[in-house]
Design a protein around this motif. Sequence first.
Motif: not given
Length: 131
Positions: A62-64, A83, A85, A89
């Motif tokens: 995950w890129e948050v 967060y 995302e 992602s």
Amino acid sequence: MTESDSVRIDKWLWAARFFKTRSLAQQAVEGGRVRLDGQRVKPSRAVRVGQHIVTPRGEETWEVQVIGLSEKRLGAPLAALLYAETDDSMAARTQAAADRRLAWQGQVHADHRPSKKERRDLQRFRDRNAP
């Protein structure tokens, strides 16, 4: 959500429900699997609103972007508010799920559990073909 302007990264990952326990979050950070703004960090590193985190969650990455802070573990709906995302992602996770689905469909699956006789036959076959 807390009033402070920063939280330890291991606490934040645990509070945002990326890891089941804080010690698992700490181990992931120490192992270099979690990146804060593209850099490896220590578990005591402070996280602030607006920073980017790349973290594993199960089989997926995950890129948050951090949009909220909390030192306490929250319920899932509230934790999701900590967060946002990134679009890249989400697209990567969707593609990985589709790939897993295709891989599963390509495998041969039995239509039933093996009977006692079929299990014995399988065991004999494996024993004969063992190295």
